[in-house]
Enzyme design. Structure first.
Site, mmCIF file in Angstrom:
data_model
loop_
_atom_site.group_PDB
_atom_site.id
_atom_site.type_symbol
_atom_site.label_atom_id
_atom_site.label_comp_id
_atom_site.label_asym_id
_atom_site.label_seq_id
_atom_site.Cartn_x
_atom_site.Cartn_y
_atom_site.Cartn_z
ATOM 1 N N GLU A 49 0.959 -1.397 0.175
ATOM 2 C CA GLU A 49 0.031 0.204 -0.097
ATOM 3 C C GLU A 49 0.725 1.003 -0.028
ATOM 4 O O GLU A 49 0.406 2.250 -0.793
ATOM 5 C CB GLU A 49 -1.111 0.111 1.056
ATOM 6 N N TYR A 132 -6.494 5.928 4.661
ATOM 7 C CA TYR A 132 -6.715 5.199 3.739
ATOM 8 C C TYR A 132 -5.647 3.994 3.965
ATOM 9 O O TYR A 132 -6.105 2.634 4.014
ATOM 10 C CB TYR A 132 -6.171 5.757 2.258
ATOM 11 N N ASP A 150 -9.879 5.584 -2.285
ATOM 12 C CA ASP A 150 -8.692 6.215 -2.990
ATOM 13 C C ASP A 150 -9.025 6.757 -4.137
ATOM 14 O O ASP A 150 -10.253 7.036 -4.372
ATOM 15 C CB ASP A 150 -7.310 5.221 -3.264
#
Ligand code: SF4
Length: 330
Positions: A49, A132, A150
């Protein structure tokens, strides 16, 4: 706005249930074979990520494998020197991410006995982990029912609902659609849909598993002013001899990439001398045209001769790496 097609939010609970089921089914059959799609390990999910922020999937795949080879566990990363972490990140850009990753690994080892916190709320206390990333790790690695938003999810939601929504409304809409039983796969499915089907310019609605519940089917484009990039020209000197190359280290206090190594910049162009190499390089909002001249450094130049064999272990700027690659030095 008149909606011609069904809208998943206004169509009622049955429609939402079908929507979630179709999305999940599609994702499990069609997800791209990416290394982080095979994993539920929080360290690996977190690494992917972080790497994927502002970086293309193709570039991340290569770096991800290399990084895990060198730092296969959180403990290995935490005990590494920062310079080794940056060296491995070199070329991926946005180096603050690597520094934060390293710091967070140390915090998890020191304060959580090496075990990742398992809720989004706790994860957000770690360096560099925002809303996020916390939601992505919590849902994918720990099955926590928290939605992610996102850029891809934002676009999908706006098209599904047929209206521009932003801020908190985006997050609450994503929560309202979340599959509570399979939050990790659901979140990945929404992101995958945006990345492979609900594309920014031309959504592939005929291949979309949730088109029956989409208010727009791509007819409404999100507004958004295309970003304006400024152009700059820049020149560097490439000096090499006996298997060494002349490099300078950026100061500790510069705002961009402190402590990274690069080629010496030439402030004034030499008239009528053709560059050995010209290339284009983009950093955030600037497009650079880069001219590289082969020349030896003056005797009083700041910098150091570095053996080519040491280059792989040094944090190089992405541009320096590109030039040294073109010169066959790395
Ligand atoms: S791909 Fe088309 S149908 Fe599917 S969500 Fe995007 S706009 Fe709607």
């Amino acid at each position: 706005m008149t909606l011609e097609h069904g809208n998943v939010m206004t169509a009622g609970p049955d429609a939402r249930r079908h929507f979630k089921r179709s999305l999940l089914h599609w994702y499990r059959r069609n997800r791209r074979d990416l290394p982080w799609h095979r994993d539920q390990d929080p360290y690996r999910i977190w690494l992917s990520e972080v790497m994927l922020q502002q970086t293309r999937v193709a570039a991340v795949t290569e770096y991800y494998g290399r990084f895990l080879k060198k730092f296969p566990s959180l403990e290995k990363l935490a005990s590494a020197r920062e310079v080794s972490v940056l060296a491995l990140w070199s070329g991926l850009g946005y180096y603050r991410r690597a520094r934060m990753l390293h710091q967070a690994a140390r915090v998890v080892v020191r304060e959580h006995a090496g075990k990742f916190p398992n809720t989004a709320e706790q994860l957000r206390h770690l360096p560099g982990i925002g809303r996020y990333t916390a939601a992505a790790i919590a849902s994918i690695a720990f099955n926590q029912p928290v939605a992610v938003v996102d850029g891809n999810v934002e676009r999908v939601l706006q098209r599904l609902f047929g209206q521009i929504i932003d801020g908190e409304e985006l997050w609450s809409s994503a929560e309202a659609l979340l599959n509570q039983q399979h939050p990790g796969d659901h979140n990945q499915a929404m992101m995958e849909l945006g990345a492979t089907v609900c594309l920014p310019r031309q959504p592939l609605c005929l291949r979309c598993p949730v088109s029956a519940w989409c208010a727009t089917r791509g007819e409404v484009q999100s507004p958004g002013t295309p970003s304006r990039k400024t152009k700059r020209e820049i020149r560097y000197a490439l000096s090499s001899r006996n298997g060494s190359v002349f490099l300078v280290k950026r100061g500790k206090n510069v705002s961009l990439m402190p402590g990274f190594w690069e080629l010496p910049e030439i402030s004034v162009a030499t008239p009528r001398v053709k560059p050995w190499l010209t290339l284009r390089h983009s950093i955030t909002v600037t497009n650079y045209t880069v001219d590289v001249f082969r020349r030896q450094p003056s005797t009083n130049a700041d910098g150091t001769w570095v053996r080519s064999s040491r280059l792989a272990a040094l944090p190089l700027t992405g541009l320096a790496r590109k030039i040294l690659n073109a010169a066959g030095l790395i």
